[in-house]
Write a protein that holds these residues in place. Structure first.
Motif, PDB file in Angstrom:
ATOM      1  N   LEU A 195       0.818  -1.215   0.000  1.00  0.00           N
ATOM      2  CA  LEU A 195       0.000   0.000   0.000  1.00  0.00           C
ATOM      3  C   LEU A 195       0.852   1.266   0.000  1.00  0.00           C
ATOM      4  O   LEU A 195       0.324   2.386  -0.048  1.00  0.00           O
ATOM      5  N   LEU A 196       2.176   1.112   0.026  1.00  0.00           N
ATOM      6  CA  LEU A 196       3.062   2.268   0.111  1.00  0.00           C
ATOM      7  C   LEU A 196       2.982   3.139  -1.135  1.00  0.00           C
ATOM      8  O   LEU A 196       2.864   4.371  -1.039  1.00  0.00           O
ATOM      9  N   PHE A 197       3.039   2.525  -2.316  1.00  0.00           N
ATOM     10  CA  PHE A 197       3.047   3.308  -3.548  1.00  0.00           C
ATOM     11  C   PHE A 197       1.767   4.132  -3.712  1.00  0.00           C
ATOM     12  O   PHE A 197       1.840   5.354  -3.930  1.00  0.00           O
ATOM     13  N   PRO A 198       0.564   3.527  -3.628  1.00  0.00           N
ATOM     14  CA  PRO A 198      -0.623   4.371  -3.746  1.00  0.00           C
ATOM     15  C   PRO A 198      -0.705   5.440  -2.674  1.00  0.00           C
ATOM     16  O   PRO A 198      -1.187   6.547  -2.938  1.00  0.00           O
ATOM     17  N   SER A 199      -0.229   5.141  -1.470  1.00  0.00           N
ATOM     18  CA  SER A 199      -0.236   6.146  -0.406  1.00  0.00           C
ATOM     19  C   SER A 199       0.657   7.320  -0.767  1.00  0.00           C
ATOM     20  O   SER A 199       0.293   8.489  -0.561  1.00  0.00           O
ATOM     21  N   GLN A 200       1.816   7.020  -1.341  1.00  0.00           N
ATOM     22  CA  GLN A 200       2.732   8.086  -1.729  1.00  0.00           C
ATOM     23  C   GLN A 200       2.205   8.891  -2.906  1.00  0.00           C
ATOM     24  O   GLN A 200       2.442  10.101  -2.991  1.00  0.00           O
ATOM     25  N   VAL A 201       1.484   8.242  -3.803  1.00  0.00           N
ATOM     26  CA  VAL A 201       0.856   8.978  -4.902  1.00  0.00           C
ATOM     27  C   VAL A 201      -0.173   9.965  -4.354  1.00  0.00           C
ATOM     28  O   VAL A 201      -0.213  11.139  -4.756  1.00  0.00           O
ATOM     29  N   VAL A 202      -1.013   9.508  -3.449  1.00  0.00           N
ATOM     30  CA  VAL A 202      -2.003  10.404  -2.835  1.00  0.00           C
ATOM     31  C   VAL A 202      -1.301  11.567  -2.148  1.00  0.00           C
ATOM     32  O   VAL A 202      -1.702  12.737  -2.297  1.00  0.00           O
ATOM     33  N   ASP A 203      -0.250  11.281  -1.393  1.00  0.00           N
ATOM     34  CA  ASP A 203       0.470  12.338  -0.689  1.00  0.00           C
ATOM     35  C   ASP A 203       1.104  13.320  -1.658  1.00  0.00           C
ATOM     36  O   ASP A 203       1.121  14.535  -1.403  1.00  0.00           O
ATOM     37  N   SER A 204       1.630  12.826  -2.772  1.00  0.00           N
ATOM     38  CA  SER A 204       2.224  13.695  -3.779  1.00  0.00           C
ATOM     39  C   SER A 204       1.185  14.629  -4.379  1.00  0.00           C
ATOM     40  O   SER A 204       1.431  15.833  -4.562  1.00  0.00           O
ATOM     41  N   VAL A 205       0.018  14.079  -4.684  1.00  0.00           N
ATOM     42  CA  VAL A 205      -1.057  14.893  -5.250  1.00  0.00           C
ATOM     43  C   VAL A 205      -1.507  15.951  -4.251  1.00  0.00           C
ATOM     44  O   VAL A 205      -1.677  17.129  -4.587  1.00  0.00           O
ATOM     45  N   MET A 206      -1.677  15.565  -3.011  1.00  0.00           N
ATOM     46  CA  MET A 206      -2.121  16.518  -1.994  1.00  0.00           C
ATOM     47  C   MET A 206      -1.104  17.628  -1.780  1.00  0.00           C
ATOM     48  O   MET A 206      -1.465  18.807  -1.624  1.00  0.00           O
ATOM     49  N   ALA A 207       0.170  17.273  -1.790  1.00  0.00           N
ATOM     50  CA  ALA A 207       1.212  18.279  -1.610  1.00  0.00           C
ATOM     51  C   ALA A 207       1.249  19.244  -2.785  1.00  0.00           C
ATOM     52  O   ALA A 207       1.521  20.441  -2.618  1.00  0.00           O
ATOM     53  N   ALA A 208       0.958  18.747  -3.980  1.00  0.00           N
ATOM     54  CA  ALA A 208       1.031  19.583  -5.178  1.00  0.00           C
ATOM     55  C   ALA A 208      -0.105  20.588  -5.252  1.00  0.00           C
ATOM     56  O   ALA A 208       0.099  21.730  -5.681  1.00  0.00           O
ATOM     57  N   VAL A 209      -1.305  20.188  -4.858  1.00  0.00           N
ATOM     58  CA  VAL A 209      -2.482  21.046  -5.065  1.00  0.00           C
ATOM     59  C   VAL A 209      -2.904  21.804  -3.823  1.00  0.00           C
ATOM     60  O   VAL A 209      -3.710  22.738  -3.920  1.00  0.00           O
ATOM     61  N   GLY A 210      -2.394  21.441  -2.659  1.00  0.00           N
ATOM     62  CA  GLY A 210      -2.781  22.122  -1.445  1.00  0.00           C
ATOM     63  C   GLY A 210      -4.036  21.553  -0.819  1.00  0.00           C
ATOM     64  O   GLY A 210      -4.699  20.682  -1.390  1.00  0.00           O
ATOM     65  N   PRO A 211      -4.419  22.059   0.350  1.00  0.00           N
ATOM     66  CA  PRO A 211      -5.476  21.426   1.152  1.00  0.00           C
ATOM     67  C   PRO A 211      -6.896  21.671   0.669  1.00  0.00           C
ATOM     68  O   PRO A 211      -7.815  21.003   1.130  1.00  0.00           O
ATOM     69  N   ASN A 212      -7.123  22.621  -0.220  1.00  0.00           N
ATOM     70  CA  ASN A 212      -8.488  22.985  -0.588  1.00  0.00           C
ATOM     71  C   ASN A 212      -8.862  22.576  -2.000  1.00  0.00           C
ATOM     72  O   ASN A 212      -9.719  23.207  -2.630  1.00  0.00           O
TER      73      ASN A 212
END
Length: 362
Positions: A195-212
């Motif tokens: 589950l590490l890779f999909p988790s890191q993809v989600v984290d990468s997307v969230m970091a790129a676009v911000g919290p809102n």
């Protein structure tokens, strides 16, 4: 008719309120230009299919040149695609729906003739289908590059005017390949924790676009392969994903009433997953939704939103008819299909040629 189908829903991030519980499912069209830009007839198809829905999720859009999985797939892999992406978002918004870009990498499903080299995957294990190419096991550098590409693509979606993105973790593509014990035989951290890779993809997307900026995630709950994904592993994935502030989870099913495709149980997968999600994040159900009664049944089984796929191809006004109490027309004419149903020609050709996919009439 249950009022919940027409009740607005506010997503838990980004301040987006959907006007109703109907979602246009992400559907492959095989119709984009060779450049990776959306084609004019594909754009018109998408705009027309946006009428009446609360949320429209686009066809899978590849985030990296090595992730192109099929002919006629469109791209979000560089800033040069921003005008193409923006045109689709504008078309969806013109009909009053929220627009989410589905971001995607095909992994071992990518033919080498399209992705510029051997297909990439978690491990060098081919898919169980005729003539499947043997993929290359991704190096750590390739994994890092791909994780970054998802984040960069999500930021492009934000710049292009989308209301959010849906990460494609379903249908045997790259993220699912890391989760699956069939395709992931690694002995490093990505094998020890599938589950590490999909988790890191989600984290990468969230970091790129911000919290809102809302982010959804689509997943397939099971596989037929042995070894393969079974529901307990999917429930672990759900628990991992729910620790992130996602806008929704979106299951991928061919039939919302179906039991285990692996033969593990007979009651519906949808109900089991909805019970596990337990209202902690909005949950989209899908699978052979044909009528208003079907859509209401999906909600009664625990979903918060209902995605519609093939029915929306067969009847461009499916959502409008359901909203007005009219019965949709799910027959597909064999001749003049593209013109009569406002479909791009490559999609129309597949609709009438694949046996059993649609109710085609002469």
């Amino acid at each position: 008719m249950a009022e919940t189908l027409f009740t607005p829903l506010s997503l838990p991030s980004g301040g987006i309120t959907l006007r109703n519980r109907l979602v246009l499912a992400p559907m492959t069209t095989w119709s984009s230009l060779p450049s990776g830009e959306i084609a004019p007839d594909e754009l018109e198809y998408l705009r027309a299919r946006s009428r009446g829905y609360g949320l429209v999720t686009t066809a899978a859009c590849y985030v990296h040149p090595r992730g192109k999985a099929f002919d006629g797939q469109w791209a979000c892999s560089s800033d040069g695609f921003l005008p193409s992406l923006a045109s689709a978002a504008e078309g969806i918004h013109s009909e009053g729906a929220a627009a989410f870009l589905q971001i995607h990498h095909g992994g071992r499903a990518c033919p080498s003739r399209l992705c510029g080299g051997p297909p990439l995957s978690a491990s060098a294990v081919p898919a169980e289908r005729p003539d499947a190419e043997v993929p290359s096991a991704m190096t750590l550098a390739e994994i890092e590059d791909t994780i970054g590409a998802f984040g960069e693509a999500a930021l492009r979606a934000k710049k292009a005017g989308y209301d959010g993105v849906e990460i494609h973790g379903a249908n045997t593509y790259l993220l699912q390949q890391f989760v699956s014990p069939h395709s992931n035989r690694r002995e490093d951290d990505y094998g020890l924790d599938p589950l590490l890779f999909p988790s890191q993809v989600v984290d990468s997307v969230m970091a790129a676009v911000g919290p809102n900026f809302p982010i959804g995630y689509r997943f397939s709950p099971e596989e037929t392969e042995t070894p393969g994904i079974r529901l307990p592993l999917t429930l672990e994935l759900i628990e991992r994903l729910i620790t992130r502030p996602l806008a929704y989870l979106h299951i991928s099913l061919r039939d919302f009433r179906a039991g285990s495709m692996a033969g593990d149980f007979e009651d519906s997968v949808l109900t089991r997953v909805a019970t596990a999600v337990a209202g902690r994040v909005p949950f989209i159900g899908v699978g052979s939704v044909k009528t208003a009664a079907d859509a209401e049944e999906v909600l009664s089984m625990g979903a918060d939103l209902v995605a519609v796929g093939r029915s929306a191809i067969a009847d461009p006004d499916w959502a409008l008819k359901v909203l007005s109490g009219e019965a949709p027309d799910l027959t597909v004419p064999r001749t003049g299909t593209a013109e009569k149903l406002n479909l791009p020609k490559p999609l129309a050709e597949r609709v009438v040629s694949v046996p059993g996919w649609f109710n085609v009439v002469d």
